[in-house]
Design a protein around this motif. Structure first.
Motif, mmCIF file in Angstrom:
data_model
loop_
_atom_site.group_PDB
_atom_site.id
_atom_site.type_symbol
_atom_site.label_atom_id
_atom_site.label_comp_id
_atom_site.label_asym_id
_atom_site.label_seq_id
_atom_site.Cartn_x
_atom_site.Cartn_y
_atom_site.Cartn_z
ATOM 1 N N ALA A 80 -7.162 -20.707 19.782
ATOM 2 C CA ALA A 80 -5.848 -20.747 20.430
ATOM 3 C C ALA A 80 -5.862 -21.399 21.806
ATOM 4 C CB ALA A 80 -5.276 -19.334 20.540
ATOM 5 N N GLY A 81 -6.928 -21.235 22.584
ATOM 6 C CA GLY A 81 -6.925 -21.773 23.944
ATOM 7 C C GLY A 81 -6.380 -20.782 24.957
ATOM 8 N N TYR A 82 -6.052 -19.602 24.523
ATOM 9 C CA TYR A 82 -5.629 -18.511 25.412
ATOM 10 C C TYR A 82 -6.030 -17.211 24.728
ATOM 11 C CZ TYR A 82 -1.760 -19.172 22.119
ATOM 12 O OH TYR A 82 -1.017 -19.357 20.983
ATOM 13 N N THR A 83 -6.145 -16.159 25.502
ATOM 14 C CA THR A 83 -6.561 -14.867 24.955
ATOM 15 C C THR A 83 -5.335 -14.070 24.550
ATOM 16 O OG1 THR A 83 -8.420 -14.886 26.486
ATOM 17 C CG2 THR A 83 -7.947 -12.812 25.357
ATOM 18 N N ILE A 84 -5.326 -13.633 23.301
ATOM 19 C CA ILE A 84 -4.164 -12.936 22.762
ATOM 20 C C ILE A 84 -4.604 -11.639 22.094
ATOM 21 C CG2 ILE A 84 -4.332 -14.485 20.766
ATOM 22 C CD1 ILE A 84 -1.479 -13.817 20.073
ATOM 23 N N GLY A 85 -3.881 -10.582 22.337
ATOM 24 C CA GLY A 85 -4.070 -9.336 21.603
ATOM 25 C C GLY A 85 -3.009 -9.250 20.528
ATOM 26 N N GLY A 86 -3.404 -8.915 19.326
ATOM 27 C CA GLY A 86 -2.428 -8.897 18.241
ATOM 28 C C GLY A 86 -2.728 -7.851 17.205
ATOM 29 N N LYS A 87 -1.788 -7.655 16.301
ATOM 30 C CA LYS A 87 -2.004 -6.753 15.165
ATOM 31 C C LYS A 87 -1.123 -7.195 14.017
ATOM 32 C CE LYS A 87 -3.956 -3.489 13.001
ATOM 33 N NZ LYS A 87 -3.858 -4.376 11.791
ATOM 34 N N THR A 88 -1.754 -7.414 12.888
ATOM 35 C CA THR A 88 -1.026 -7.758 11.672
ATOM 36 C C THR A 88 -0.528 -6.487 10.984
ATOM 37 O OG1 THR A 88 -3.093 -7.719 10.413
ATOM 38 C CG2 THR A 88 -2.386 -9.851 11.289
ATOM 39 N N GLY A 89 0.438 -6.663 10.109
ATOM 40 C CA GLY A 89 0.947 -5.526 9.351
ATOM 41 C C GLY A 89 1.567 -5.979 8.048
ATOM 42 N N THR A 90 1.396 -5.164 7.036
ATOM 43 C CA THR A 90 2.033 -5.393 5.740
ATOM 44 C C THR A 90 2.656 -4.081 5.303
ATOM 45 O OG1 THR A 90 0.333 -7.030 5.175
ATOM 46 C CG2 THR A 90 1.679 -6.178 3.367
ATOM 47 N N ALA A 91 3.935 -4.125 4.970
ATOM 48 C CA ALA A 91 4.651 -2.884 4.643
ATOM 49 C C ALA A 91 5.332 -3.005 3.287
ATOM 50 C CB ALA A 91 5.692 -2.566 5.713
ATOM 51 N N GLN A 92 5.108 -1.989 2.460
ATOM 52 C CA GLN A 92 5.715 -1.981 1.129
ATOM 53 C C GLN A 92 7.228 -1.844 1.222
ATOM 54 O OE1 GLN A 92 3.923 1.201 -1.107
ATOM 55 N NE2 GLN A 92 2.270 -0.087 -1.873
ATOM 56 N N VAL A 93 7.909 -2.533 0.312
ATOM 57 C CA VAL A 93 9.352 -2.408 0.165
ATOM 58 C C VAL A 93 9.681 -1.426 -0.944
ATOM 59 C CG1 VAL A 93 11.477 -3.667 -0.415
ATOM 60 C CG2 VAL A 93 9.762 -4.718 1.083
ATOM 61 N N VAL A 94 8.876 -1.459 -2.023
ATOM 62 C CA VAL A 94 9.029 -0.506 -3.123
ATOM 63 C C VAL A 94 7.675 0.133 -3.402
ATOM 64 C CG1 VAL A 94 10.977 -1.689 -4.201
ATOM 65 C CG2 VAL A 94 8.649 -2.341 -4.828
ATOM 66 N N SER A 95 7.692 1.337 -3.886
ATOM 67 C CA SER A 95 6.460 2.048 -4.206
ATOM 68 C C SER A 95 5.873 1.528 -5.504
ATOM 69 C CB SER A 95 6.738 3.555 -4.329
ATOM 70 O OG SER A 95 7.225 4.064 -3.110
ATOM 71 N N ILE A 96 4.542 1.477 -5.551
ATOM 72 C CA ILE A 96 3.832 1.064 -6.760
ATOM 73 C C ILE A 96 3.424 2.313 -7.530
ATOM 74 C CG2 ILE A 96 1.868 -0.237 -7.659
ATOM 75 C CD1 ILE A 96 3.958 -1.914 -6.193
ATOM 76 N N LYS A 97 3.610 2.256 -8.834
ATOM 77 C CA LYS A 97 3.272 3.412 -9.663
ATOM 78 C C LYS A 97 1.792 3.755 -9.548
ATOM 79 C CE LYS A 97 6.864 2.631 -13.151
ATOM 80 N NZ LYS A 97 7.139 2.369 -14.574
ATOM 81 N N LYS A 98 1.516 5.043 -9.664
ATOM 82 C CA LYS A 98 0.152 5.521 -9.552
ATOM 83 C C LYS A 98 -0.741 4.841 -10.591
ATOM 84 C CE LYS A 98 -2.520 9.806 -9.246
ATOM 85 N NZ LYS A 98 -2.461 11.276 -9.318
ATOM 86 N N GLY A 99 -1.885 4.353 -10.124
ATOM 87 C CA GLY A 99 -2.827 3.700 -11.022
ATOM 88 C C GLY A 99 -2.626 2.201 -11.117
ATOM 89 N N GLU A 100 -1.481 1.707 -10.655
ATOM 90 C CA GLU A 100 -1.215 0.276 -10.702
ATOM 91 C C GLU A 100 -1.633 -0.374 -9.390
ATOM 92 O OE1 GLU A 100 2.750 -0.723 -11.700
ATOM 93 O OE2 GLU A 100 2.711 0.237 -13.669
ATOM 94 N N LYS A 101 -1.979 -1.664 -9.457
ATOM 95 C CA LYS A 101 -2.343 -2.416 -8.261
ATOM 96 C C LYS A 101 -1.223 -3.377 -7.911
ATOM 97 C CE LYS A 101 -6.108 -5.142 -6.264
ATOM 98 N NZ LYS A 101 -7.418 -5.779 -6.497
ATOM 99 N N TYR A 102 -0.974 -3.493 -6.614
ATOM 100 C CA TYR A 102 0.099 -4.375 -6.152
ATOM 101 C C TYR A 102 -0.205 -5.814 -6.535
ATOM 102 C CZ TYR A 102 3.069 -7.044 -2.932
ATOM 103 O OH TYR A 102 3.961 -7.926 -2.392
ATOM 104 N N ASN A 103 0.762 -6.472 -7.164
ATOM 105 C CA ASN A 103 0.629 -7.878 -7.549
ATOM 106 C C ASN A 103 1.954 -8.561 -7.258
ATOM 107 O OD1 ASN A 103 0.383 -10.397 -8.744
ATOM 108 N ND2 ASN A 103 -0.749 -9.626 -10.518
ATOM 109 N N ALA A 104 1.993 -9.337 -6.165
ATOM 110 C CA ALA A 104 3.244 -9.954 -5.736
ATOM 111 C C ALA A 104 3.826 -10.862 -6.806
ATOM 112 C CB ALA A 104 3.013 -10.743 -4.444
ATOM 113 N N ALA A 105 2.965 -11.528 -7.562
ATOM 114 C CA ALA A 105 3.445 -12.476 -8.557
ATOM 115 C C ALA A 105 4.260 -11.801 -9.658
ATOM 116 C CB ALA A 105 2.262 -13.228 -9.169
ATOM 117 N N LYS A 106 4.024 -10.518 -9.875
ATOM 118 C CA LYS A 106 4.727 -9.811 -10.948
ATOM 119 C C LYS A 106 6.015 -9.134 -10.454
ATOM 120 C CE LYS A 106 0.621 -8.850 -13.762
ATOM 121 N NZ LYS A 106 -0.200 -7.791 -14.401
ATOM 122 N N LEU A 107 6.278 -9.249 -9.150
ATOM 123 C CA LEU A 107 7.467 -8.603 -8.581
ATOM 124 C C LEU A 107 8.531 -9.637 -8.243
ATOM 125 C CD1 LEU A 107 5.870 -6.074 -6.059
ATOM 126 C CD2 LEU A 107 6.992 -5.509 -8.221
ATOM 127 N N ALA A 108 9.798 -9.218 -8.345
ATOM 128 C CA ALA A 108 10.883 -10.060 -7.871
ATOM 129 C C ALA A 108 10.696 -10.307 -6.381
ATOM 130 C CB ALA A 108 12.230 -9.380 -8.125
#
Length: 639
Positions: free
Chosen positions: A537-565
């Motif tokens: 970057a050329g400068y010092t930056i403090g940051g934090k990424t985040g990912t937040a679910q919009v809908v809950s995934i059923k138990k035992g299933e793995k999140y797959n964006a390609a299979k969701l609207a």
């Protein structure tokens, strides 16, 4: 036999009739004289005043509306004068439709003009003039004037109009003005400002145009005009000039605003950048936006329906009223809480096998097999979920709630815009109020989810940015604001809107420094969830990424964006401050349904910081590199 008349009797009758008639005439003359004396002598002063009032009219003179400028003097809202063709329905002799059809032969009137006119007509009183066409050319004015005698109830008026030169840019900040509705007119008539709004046709409807309406409007002036008995103005006797409205000098850097809006492209979301030392909001982006110029003349039904019914909801002010789970951007605050409350030390290690078990429920980390041994610094850099599951369980929800509240989570910031959402900083008491019966009981799993930035958490992007600013500013809380100064349009004197801190959060500096340093690792160390975006970057930056679910995934299933609207996919978030040693800018952003924060949100932040800190503008080459980087990062462990 000849009959003789009694002349004496006839004379007496004649004299009686003459006397009665004379008495009647005298009485009538006396009554007229008495009335004359009553009007001309006794009531002279009263009727002289009324005659003078009929001769002289007070005509309101509407003031120029104040300007809106960015921090560098770029005009964002201005005024211009133009002619309008207006119809007063109660004065028409022909039908309304016939009149409009006849007028269309002199002045161009398209379908949009007709739709807008009908919409305005529904909200107007019968004796009010309603604009049919605005911004007439000189040629159109001349054509109508020559035929004016054919159109009683139709006039050409010179009006001041509002203009937003940059169109859609910063539309949710500036807002717009619109024609005064019937409900607004009634409210003004009942208010203390009734006299000041005589003759005013437009009023602030949204954004700063609404929240600073009284300052922007100014003070209405008056002219004493002498007129004939037919109502024609003869001359102006005196004039009290209007006082123009105050100018608003915003804290927004409009060039930074443009860069961020362009970086979003067609994606939906929000972005807020704050100068932590002052509370100045440097950029305030809600995507998609709208063109406020559509509303100045009165928006037509079709355009309104398109804006209102769009699935992208361009009229929603996302930073102010959109609420989102913060995801992993919540973790630095959890780490700071652990240090302040003595629940963890920086070197204390938690083992992450890839999950955390509470009772019969298993909470999975997003990395299969886990991160192994994780201390606090590593937990922030690699965004380890399991570390915070365990931490939240040890702290308890009430401690989490009480620590987060002073940072502004679940609290209105007090920004100078109306309709700010409160958001939700969950607690057992809140859940009892929100849900009935057994559903309102707080359970351990609720605490686990909250501690990781998901679950019942719901905050506006403005609240998240404000909280990060409070952290970057070492606990000193400044009220976020969009208007930096109010300028008197006559004297040019300026006054700051926020001159001092609101309060200070009692925190240990070594704890703040530790968390900040860990956030620097997110962007500068291999393995950090935003390292690919900020490594050079050329400068010092403090940051934090985040990912937040919009809908809950059923138990035992793995999140797959390609299979969701698309609209059911995770939201991408990112928070940051820079430069680290003395932060000049703090930001928080969310890209709706975009996936991972490091892949989608962080690149937008990079463009914003490059411009603000280095003066570097995105080039076509930069855009291509970021697009390629986004594709590469799509499968990276960015959280």
């Amino acid at each position: 036999m000849t009959e003789f008349k009694d002349n004496e009797v006839e004379m007496r009758e004649f004299r009686l009739r003459v006397t009665v008639l004379g008495a009647l005439v005298f009485v009538c003359f006396f009554l007229l004289l008495a009335r004359f004396v009553w009007l001309q002598v006794i009531q002279h002063e009263t009727f002289a005043v009324k005659a003078e009032e009929n001769r002289i009219s007070l005509v309101p003179v509407v003031p120029n509306r104040g300007l809106i400028l960015d921090r560098n003097g770029v005009v964002l809202a201005s005024n211009y004068s133009a002619y309008t063709l207006e119809i007063t329905p109660s004065k028409l002799e022909a039908s309304l439709d016939d009149t409009i059809n006849q007028l269309s032969r002199l002045v161009e009137i398209d379908v949009r003009d007709r739709r807008r006119f009908k919409k305005l007509l529904d909200d107007a009183k019968g004796f009010e003039s309603v604009p049919l066409r605005t911004r007439l050319s000189d040629e159109e004015v001349a054509r109508f004037t020559a035929q004016h005698f054919r159109f009683p109830g139709v006039e050409v008026q010179a009006r001041l109009f509002r203009q937003y030169p940059l169109g859609e840019t910063a539309s949710h900040v500036i807002g717009y003005i619109g024609r005064v509705s019937r409900a607004e007119a009634d409210a003004l008539d009942d208010s203390d400002d009734a006299a000041n709004y005589r003759g005013t046709d437009h009023i602030g409807k949204e954004g700063l145009e609404k929240s600073y309406e009284k300052l922007l409007h100014g003070q209405t002036g008056y002219e004493e005009v002498e007129k004939t008995s037919g109502g024609r103005a003869v001359r102006t006797l005196s004039r009290t000039p209007p006082k123009p409205g105050s100018n608003l000098i915003l804290s927004i850097d409009i060039e930074l605003q443009k860069i961020v809006e362009e970086a979003f492209g067609k994606r939906r979301g929000a972005f807020v950048a704050i100068e932590p030392e002052t509370g100045d909001i440097l950029a305030y982006v809600s995507r998609p936006g709208y063109d406020p110029n559509l509303f100045v003349d009165g928006i037509d039904t079709q355009s309104w329906d398109e804006l209102n019914n769009s699935p992208d909801r361009p009229m929603i002010n996302r930073p102010l009223s959109g609420t989102y789970a913060p995801g992993s951007t919540f973790k630095p605050f959890m780490a700071l809480a652990a240090l302040e409350l003595g629940k963890r030390t920086p070197s204390q290690v938690t083992y992450d096998p890839g999950y955390f078990v509470l009772g019969n429920h298993r909470f999975n980390d997003d990395v299969v097999g886990g991160h192994g041994s994780v201390d606090m610094r590593k937990s922030i850099i690699v965004s380890c979920n399991t570390y915070y599951y365990a931490l939240g369980n040890d702290m308890g929800i009430q401690a989490i709630h009480d620590f987060m509240q002073p940072f502004g989570f679940g609290e209105k910031t007090g920004i100078d815009l109306e309709n700010e959402k409160t958001g939700v900083l969950p607690s057992p008491e809140w859940k009892r109020r929100r849900f009935k019966g057994a559903a309102g009981r707080w359970v351990g799993g609720d605490t686990i989810s909250v501690s990781n930035g998901s679950g019942l958490n719901a905050y506006t992007p403005l609240q998240i940015a404000h909280a990060v600013a409070n952290l970057a500013n070492n606990g000193v809380v400044m009220k976020p604001h969009l208007v930096k100064m109010v300028e008197d349009s006559t004297s040019r004197a300026r006054k700051l809107t926020v001159a001092q801190q609101s309060y200070r959060i009692p925190l240990k500096q070594e704890n703040i420094d530790f968390v900040k340093n860990a956030m620097v690792g997110v962007t500068s160390e291999p393995g950090g969830t935003a390292y690919r975006v900020f490594g050079n970057a050329g400068y010092t930056i403090g940051g934090k990424t985040g990912t937040a679910q919009v809908v809950s995934i059923k138990k035992g299933e793995k999140y797959n964006a390609a299979k969701l609207a698309e609209r059911l996919r995770d939201n991408a978030l990112f928070t940051a401050f820079a430069p680290v040693d003395k932060p000049r800018i703090v930001l928080a952003m969310v890209v709706e349904n975009a996936g991972m924060g490091g892949a989608e949100a962080a690149p937008i932040t990079r463009k914003a910081l490059d411009y603000y800190l280095l003066g570097k503008r995105p080039s076509e080459k930069d855009k291509g590199n970021v697009e390629l980087q986004d594709k590469e990062d799509a499968n990276a462990p960015a959280r």
